[in-house]
Design an enzyme around this catalytic site. Sequence first.
Site, mmCIF file in Angstrom:
data_model
loop_
_atom_site.group_PDB
_atom_site.id
_atom_site.type_symbol
_atom_site.label_atom_id
_atom_site.label_comp_id
_atom_site.label_asym_id
_atom_site.label_seq_id
_atom_site.Cartn_x
_atom_site.Cartn_y
_atom_site.Cartn_z
ATOM 1 N N HIS A 143 0.814 -1.222 0.000
ATOM 2 C CA HIS A 143 0.000 0.000 0.000
ATOM 3 C C HIS A 143 0.852 1.278 0.000
ATOM 4 O O HIS A 143 0.325 2.366 -0.195
ATOM 5 C CB HIS A 143 -0.924 0.037 1.227
ATOM 6 C CG HIS A 143 -1.948 -1.054 1.255
ATOM 7 N ND1 HIS A 143 -2.742 -1.361 0.169
ATOM 8 C CD2 HIS A 143 -2.311 -1.929 2.242
ATOM 9 C CE1 HIS A 143 -3.560 -2.367 0.486
ATOM 10 N NE2 HIS A 143 -3.310 -2.739 1.731
ATOM 11 N N ASP A 180 -3.011 -10.555 -2.143
ATOM 12 C CA ASP A 180 -3.472 -10.033 -0.853
ATOM 13 C C ASP A 180 -4.941 -9.643 -1.024
ATOM 14 O O ASP A 180 -5.356 -9.233 -2.115
ATOM 15 C CB ASP A 180 -2.622 -8.817 -0.476
ATOM 16 C CG ASP A 180 -2.909 -8.292 0.924
ATOM 17 O OD1 ASP A 180 -2.080 -8.536 1.815
ATOM 18 O OD2 ASP A 180 -3.960 -7.634 1.115
ATOM 19 N N HIS A 182 -6.453 -7.161 -0.076
ATOM 20 C CA HIS A 182 -6.596 -5.721 -0.325
ATOM 21 C C HIS A 182 -5.898 -5.331 -1.632
ATOM 22 O O HIS A 182 -4.960 -6.006 -2.059
ATOM 23 C CB HIS A 182 -6.010 -4.938 0.859
ATOM 24 C CG HIS A 182 -6.593 -5.355 2.180
ATOM 25 N ND1 HIS A 182 -5.931 -6.161 3.077
ATOM 26 C CD2 HIS A 182 -7.813 -5.113 2.706
ATOM 27 C CE1 HIS A 182 -6.716 -6.394 4.132
ATOM 28 N NE2 HIS A 182 -7.866 -5.772 3.937
ATOM 29 N N ASP A 268 -4.434 -12.783 3.694
ATOM 30 C CA ASP A 268 -5.664 -12.294 4.303
ATOM 31 C C ASP A 268 -6.914 -12.572 3.468
ATOM 32 O O ASP A 268 -8.009 -12.156 3.835
ATOM 33 C CB ASP A 268 -5.551 -10.802 4.671
ATOM 34 C CG ASP A 268 -4.855 -9.979 3.610
ATOM 35 O OD1 ASP A 268 -4.655 -10.487 2.493
ATOM 36 O OD2 ASP A 268 -4.510 -8.812 3.896
HETATM 37 ZN ZN ZN Z 1 -4.064 -7.086 3.014
#
Ligand code: ZN
Length: 379
Positions: A143, A180, A182, A268
């Site tokens: 990120h 991931d 996200h 995740d």
């Molecule tokens: Zn994540």
Amino acid sequence: MSDTSATAFFWHERCFWHDQGAIGVFSSPGTFLQPQPASESPESKRRLKNLLEVSGLIDELDVIKPPPASREDLARFHTDAYLDALEAGNAGLGGEAGEAAPYRPGSLDAARQSAGLALAAVEAVATGHSRNAYALCRPPGHHAEADRGRGFCLLGNIPVAVMRARALGQVGRVAILDWDVHHGNGQQAAFWDDPDVLTVSIHQAGNYPLDSGEFEEQGGPGARRSCLNLPLPPGCGIGAYRHAMQRLVLPAIEAFKPELIVVACGFDACAKDPLGKMLLNSGAFAEMTRSLMALAERVCAGRLVLVHEGGYSEGYVPLCGHATLATLAGSAIAIDDPQNDEIAAWAYQDLQPHQRELVDDWHRRWFDACDATDRTGHH
Ligand code: ZN
């Protein structure tokens, strides 16, 4: 010790010493929440490392502890102003690196070490020193943006590693797959205008960051279709991920013809994660790893690097990570994971009609656009 037949494993104890503080003290979701440990802690990563020790798998890996990333390496991706601010905070009281990325004195040392793991792993595989590699990075990196930290990430581990390898002429075209749960906004931003780096992200739609990761985001003007997002609805399980991989992710990477494949390997999207709403088990991560290894064999002499990202289930990340690493290393060591069968037996693990419809629509739009481009003679 080191030879190209081995899987290299990069880790360093210092990565586990970064401390985000407690939620409700350092970053605040509200006045009335009793302070609790931050979601991103060393525990899931440390327990994975410890499981490798106990199972004996670590003895089959080429274990490497590289130096931290240098300022010069970091500056290929990050702005000087951001690095200066991090260095000042690191030497002082810490601070907030941007958005949901608190850090403390010493955190930058852990983050530089984390980036150092990723860049050494990419270098080892790109130069043929190792067959494939896993970097147990922490803090995570996918990120982080050029001028700020975001979402528990301080430094862009993968952008730093890939930019360095390309600057040194170790590799040309690179495909980055982020599984991931996200969105991999950091890689997307880093290589938005670069036609030689394909960034693919398969994630839960509208989770984090809220404002990025749509299918329509496909790269800058000089790099159209160098970015592929699959924003899946919550509740996707083993069948949905298998379909997304087979139908679109793997063919898109294969068509790109990379010389190296790097995975932003978060765990995740597993069924036990507190920050995601997907349904994968350890076997699903092993299967995705196996399919990528086969693809890497076909297109880039097996060159594959997995870089650890998110994953917040302290109980299940170690099992997912072990299954992934055992697959990567071609090891016969298998550990008992009763949750694997339990999760696989849950309802809605099969590909659901709305999931198939989405993936098939993206497949059609992605490859129709590619065909159209080919016909006009561009790219
Ligand atoms: Zn994540």
